[in-house]
Design a protein around this motif. Structure first.
Motif, PDB file in Angstrom:
ATOM      1  N   THR A 144      -0.329 -17.271  -0.069  1.00 47.06           N
ATOM      2  CA  THR A 144       0.150 -16.092   0.638  1.00 47.06           C
ATOM      3  C   THR A 144       1.579 -15.796   0.192  1.00 47.06           C
ATOM      4  OG1 THR A 144      -1.222 -16.626   2.550  1.00 47.06           O
ATOM      5  CG2 THR A 144       0.577 -15.063   2.901  1.00 47.06           C
ATOM      6  N   GLU A 148       3.239 -10.343   1.419  1.00 49.83           N
ATOM      7  CA  GLU A 148       2.039 -10.340   2.263  1.00 49.83           C
ATOM      8  C   GLU A 148       2.371 -10.736   3.701  1.00 49.83           C
ATOM      9  OE1 GLU A 148      -2.545 -12.041   1.829  1.00 49.83           O
ATOM     10  OE2 GLU A 148      -0.948 -12.749   0.505  1.00 49.83           O
ATOM     11  N   GLU A 153      -0.614  -6.275   9.212  1.00 49.53           N
ATOM     12  CA  GLU A 153      -1.957  -6.661   8.806  1.00 49.53           C
ATOM     13  C   GLU A 153      -2.800  -5.467   8.376  1.00 49.53           C
ATOM     14  OE1 GLU A 153      -5.774  -8.951  10.767  1.00 49.53           O
ATOM     15  OE2 GLU A 153      -3.747  -9.558  11.347  1.00 49.53           O
ATOM     16  N   SER A 156      -1.730  -5.052   4.720  1.00 51.52           N
ATOM     17  CA  SER A 156      -2.000  -6.184   3.831  1.00 51.52           C
ATOM     18  C   SER A 156      -3.490  -6.476   3.672  1.00 51.52           C
ATOM     19  CB  SER A 156      -1.279  -7.436   4.333  1.00 51.52           C
ATOM     20  OG  SER A 156      -1.771  -7.825   5.604  1.00 51.52           O
ATOM     21  N   GLU A 157      -4.302  -6.075   4.649  1.00 49.17           N
ATOM     22  CA  GLU A 157      -5.741  -6.322   4.558  1.00 49.17           C
ATOM     23  C   GLU A 157      -6.491  -5.205   3.841  1.00 49.17           C
ATOM     24  OE1 GLU A 157      -7.407  -9.116   5.290  1.00 49.17           O
ATOM     25  OE2 GLU A 157      -5.407  -9.938   5.632  1.00 49.17           O
ATOM     26  N   ARG A 162      -4.322  -5.705  -1.051  1.00 49.54           N
ATOM     27  CA  ARG A 162      -4.443  -7.163  -1.096  1.00 49.54           C
ATOM     28  C   ARG A 162      -4.534  -7.679  -2.528  1.00 49.54           C
ATOM     29  NH1 ARG A 162      -5.387 -11.591   1.926  1.00 49.54           N
ATOM     30  NH2 ARG A 162      -6.760 -13.210   1.066  1.00 49.54           N
ATOM     31  N   ASN A 163      -5.254  -6.972  -3.391  1.00 53.42           N
ATOM     32  CA  ASN A 163      -5.346  -7.385  -4.788  1.00 53.42           C
ATOM     33  C   ASN A 163      -3.982  -7.419  -5.459  1.00 53.42           C
ATOM     34  OD1 ASN A 163      -8.008  -8.044  -5.405  1.00 53.42           O
ATOM     35  ND2 ASN A 163      -8.607  -5.908  -5.575  1.00 53.42           N
ATOM     36  N   HIS A 166      -1.544 -10.446  -3.134  1.00 62.19           N
ATOM     37  CA  HIS A 166      -2.020 -11.801  -2.864  1.00 62.19           C
ATOM     38  C   HIS A 166      -2.283 -12.523  -4.188  1.00 62.19           C
ATOM     39  CE1 HIS A 166      -3.823 -15.051  -0.559  1.00 62.19           C
ATOM     40  NE2 HIS A 166      -4.841 -15.051  -1.413  1.00 62.19           N
TER      41      HIS A 166
END
Length: 428
Positions: A144, A148, A153, A156-157, A162-163, A166
């Motif tokens: 993480t 991130e 959230e 970040s989700e 996210r790609n 993360h």
């Protein structure tokens, strides 16, 4: 490096740190801010030929934002934060790489020598090879990032976000009937690793072999031999085709003893590869075109959707209804491989078609075709390498997304060509 070229050094040499922090390919957006400030201070700013095409591409993307709330037939999804985030991030990247090109073109040869820039790209190639080997040796490696942790959230989700933020070492996929890691570190996904590896390989060879001493050439030979392992295990057919065409391009464009030496090196390399354990894996991948059906479905669905907004597109991708196996959207108990592939996810050309219509796609192609036409006669090592990369752009646009990191490398290569055409490496 101290001096006005520090943002470029921070981007290329310092890229592993950006990746670890969670910025990765978005580092160029962060560094575009000081580049823009420094550019403003050294007005008037000189621009390259073809600059207007990129400005039109940007203007078209701004206009395409008017269609973010619409969905063409055969797609689904609500207008929401995810769609706005994707649109905003792509817009920021298109603007950032433009600033970067102008910044590079306005630095003098004394402030940033061409060879130094090429060698910094070569350093990033070594980083890419190291990341590829990490992905093979420790495919489950991930962590993480600080970015991130700091983001809410709901941002970040988001799968696209996210790609980017993360860090992971590899994508594990069943391509040959069994699970196999495909390297992606230090980039956002496996196909980005393949595209970047080929572009950076060009500049690694130019900077450290063509302009290198004997010890540099030994280093190049060792690194390229090591690179062959993740290049084969990446299972990136586009990368393999690109490297094959690069060899043919160089054989045609160089002459005399250089051509003879190149042919001998290629023959020796091919023989060593055929005798290595990598050859059977290469053959298996060619025999199993795992993704052809998926690509055919998404491309045809993208073109069909784009006909409903052919001039300005839809601003962002859309999810297709169903997939290549079933009209069912999403996974079900009887169809675990069903899903809803995003349109434009199988190549930069198709992404442009859905986001900016056929107009945007035409402008993108014209920009890079124009670079090839203008610099074709430049037979210096940098000229040959730059034109080759522009050819990669036009090849990969059918199979690889240009966003995020590949586009930065494409435009740095464009800037190298522009700088090479300037008198005595100046900024005129």
């Amino acid at each position: 490096m101290i001096g006005p070229a520090w943002p470029i050094a921070a981007l290329l040499v310092g890229y592993p740190l950006w990746w670890a922090l969670g910025f990765g390919g978005l580092a160029v957006v962060v560094l575009a801010v000081p580049m823009a400030v420094l550019l403003w201070r050294r007005r008037p700013v000189k621009v390259p030929r073809g600059f207007g095409l990129w400005l039109l591409l940007l203007a078209g993307y701004l206009i395409s934002g008017l269609m973010l709330g619409e969905s063409p037939p055969g797609t689904y999804g609500d207008f929401g934060a995810g769609r706005l985030i994707g649109y905003g991030m792509r817009l920021a990247l298109y603007c950032a790489v433009l600033v970067m090109v102008l910044y590079l073109g306005n630095l003098t040869e004394r402030e940033l020598p061409q060879l130094r820039l090429v060698r910094m790209l070569g350093v990033l190639f070594v980083t890419t090879v190291a990341g590829g080997l990490l992905g093979l040796l420790h495919p489950g490696f991930e962590f993480t990032s600080p970015v991130e942790l700091l983001l809410p959230e709901w941002i970040s989700e988001n799968p696209f976000v996210r790609n980017l933020i993360h860090p992971t070492a590899a994508q594990t996929q069943k391509v040959l009937g069994f699970s196999l890691p495909r390297p992606e570190a230090p980039y956002e996904w496996a196909n980005a690793w393949g595209s970047n590896a080929s572009v950076l390989l060009v500049w690694f060879v130019v900077g450290w072999w063509v302009y290198g001493r004997a010890r540099h050439k030994v280093f190049v030979a060792v690194v390229v031999a090591l690179a062959a392992v993740p290049i084969v295990y990446s299972l990136n057919r586009g990368l393999w085709i690109g490297l094959g065409l690069a060899v043919l391009y160089l054989i045609v464009r160089v002459g005399g003893r250089t051509r003879a030496a190149l042919c001998a090196a290629v023959a020796a390399g091919a023989l060593a590869f055929l005798l290595s354990p990598l050859a059977p894996l290469f053959a298996q991948r060619l025999d199993r075109p795992h993704s052809n059906d998926i690509r055919a479905f998404t491309v045809s669905a993208t073109l069909a959707a784009a006909t409903h907004s052919p001039v300005i597109g839809y601003g962002n991708t859309r999810n297709a209804t169903g997939n290549h196996r079933s009209i069912t959207t999403g996974k079900t108990g009887w169809c675990r491989t069903c899903g809803h592939p995003p349109l434009g996810s199988d190549g930069q050309l198709w992404l442009l078609v859905i986001t900016q219509g056929f107009t945007g796609a035409a402008l993108y192609v014209a920009f890079f075709l124009g670079a090839i036409r203008r610099h074709w006669r430049d037979r210096s090592p940098i000229g040959l390498g730059g034109v080759l990369v522009m050819g990669f752009v036009l090849l990969y646009m059918f199979v690889y997304d240009g966003l995020v990191t590949p586009l930065s490398l494409y435009l740095i290569s464009f800037a190298l060509l522009w700088r090479n055409a300037q008198p005595a490496g100046g900024t005129s």
